[in-house]
Design a protein around this motif. Structure first.
Motif, PDB file in Angstrom:
ATOM      1  N   TRP A   1      78.420  17.338  68.133  1.00 22.57           N
ATOM      2  CA  TRP A   1      78.142  18.763  68.303  1.00 22.57           C
ATOM      3  C   TRP A   1      79.199  19.654  67.665  1.00 22.57           C
ATOM      4  CZ3 TRP A   1      76.358  19.581  74.100  1.00 22.57           C
ATOM      5  CH2 TRP A   1      75.088  19.002  74.260  1.00 22.57           C
TER       6      TRP A   1
ATOM      7  N   PRO B   1      80.235  28.842  72.490  1.00 23.08           N
ATOM      8  CA  PRO B   1      79.149  29.242  71.580  1.00 23.08           C
ATOM      9  C   PRO B   1      79.546  29.191  70.106  1.00 23.08           C
ATOM     10  CG  PRO B   1      79.222  30.696  73.461  1.00 23.08           C
ATOM     11  CD  PRO B   1      80.452  29.850  73.539  1.00 23.08           C
TER      12      PRO B   1
ATOM     13  N   GLY C   1      76.975  26.626  69.704  1.00 14.80           N
ATOM     14  CA  GLY C   1      75.828  27.517  69.805  1.00 14.80           C
ATOM     15  C   GLY C   1      75.528  27.930  71.238  1.00 14.80           C
ATOM     16  N   ARG C   2      74.753  28.994  71.359  1.00 15.97           N
ATOM     17  CA  ARG C   2      74.452  29.576  72.667  1.00 15.97           C
ATOM     18  C   ARG C   2      73.594  28.641  73.517  1.00 15.97           C
ATOM     19  NH1 ARG C   2      70.111  32.483  74.531  1.00 15.97           N
ATOM     20  NH2 ARG C   2      70.512  33.929  76.257  1.00 15.97           N
TER      21      ARG C   2
END
Length: 252
Positions: free
Chosen positions: A168, A142, A146-147
């Motif tokens: 990413w 995360p 990110g979550r």
């Protein structure tokens, strides 16, 4: 090679290679303990200024050994190895040429820099055997992607290509298949000749900023895995894995 791990001291660089290519470097407890011992040794060895972690053959690490190896205590050993890499006051580089799957993904992402060749990929395939992420992946990912993207990787078990991983923010360096070795050599040359003490303090600051809950998250993962390995879904997942078929989960 000892316990599936090969080690070479190359100048200022300690090269640690997961060396079970016939199993795509799937890890068992002795293998994890061996790698962990070498990371601890690097902390005390003043001649080591950087560590390289790679996998032999066509894979980086396919995760935990599900084929019946020595896995008693593997969860604790895996968590300890990840924490040792993060807390090592010297830079650690992961060289990823092939699949970094399951715990192998967490292991690669625990390193400070990740050099990935274009054929490499990253995958959290735990759901395919009815399990959840381990090794601290629930904390490591995360902070990087990110979550929502983390949930996507966990719940769909999709393969994330090296190019997408770079986009990413999972990978620091993306190399073509032909220039992977030269890119990796350049990165190692740069960091092994850099200000080691400054790198150590930088690692501490980054860990404090992004991984303050790592041990707590690992504890939740360990508790979850312990509960999940007693489920019918896990037993079905392992059977399907061994029989090379899709699992039929029942949700219990």
């Amino acid at each position: 090679m000892v316990n599936g791990v090969s080690v070479e001291h190359d100048g200022a660089v300690l090269r640690i290679r997961l060396d079970r290519p016939e199993k795509l470097n799937a890890v068992d407890t002795p293998m994890l303990d061996e790698a962990w011992a070498h990371i601890r040794g690097a902390a005390a060895d003043k001649s080591v200024r950087a560590v390289l972690l790679t996998g032999a053959g066509r894979g980086f690490c396919s995760g935990g050994d599900l084929t019946g190896g020595d896995t008693v205590g593997a969860a604790d050993a895996a968590n300890g190895l990840v924490r040792a890499i993060i807390s090592l006051p010297k830079p650690v580089v992961a060289g990823v040429q092939g699949g970094a799957v399951g715990f192998g993904c967490a292991l690669a992402l625990s390193c400070d820099l990740v050099v990935a060749a274009s054929p490499a990929y990253f995958q959290l395939a735990f759901a395919r055997v009815g399990l959840m992420p381990d090794g601290g992946a629930s904390a490591l990912l995360p902070g990087l992607i990110g979550r929502v993207r983390t949930a996507r990787m966990v719940m769909t078990a999709e393969r994330v290509s090296a190019a997408t991983a770079f986009e990413w923010g999972m990978v620091s360096h993306l190399a073509g298949k032909d220039d992977y070795q030269s890119v990796l050599a350049d990165v190692l040359r740069s960091i092994s000749g850099g200000p080691t003490l400054a790198f150590g303090w930088t690692k501490r600051a980054l860990a404090a900023a992004t991984l303050g809950e790592l041990e707590a998250v690992q504890a939740v993962e360990a508790k979850g895995q312990l509960a999940l390995i007693d489920t019918a879904d896990f037993r079905e997942g392992v059977r399907a894995f061994r029989e090379r078929r899709d699992p039929e989960f029942r949700g219990h």
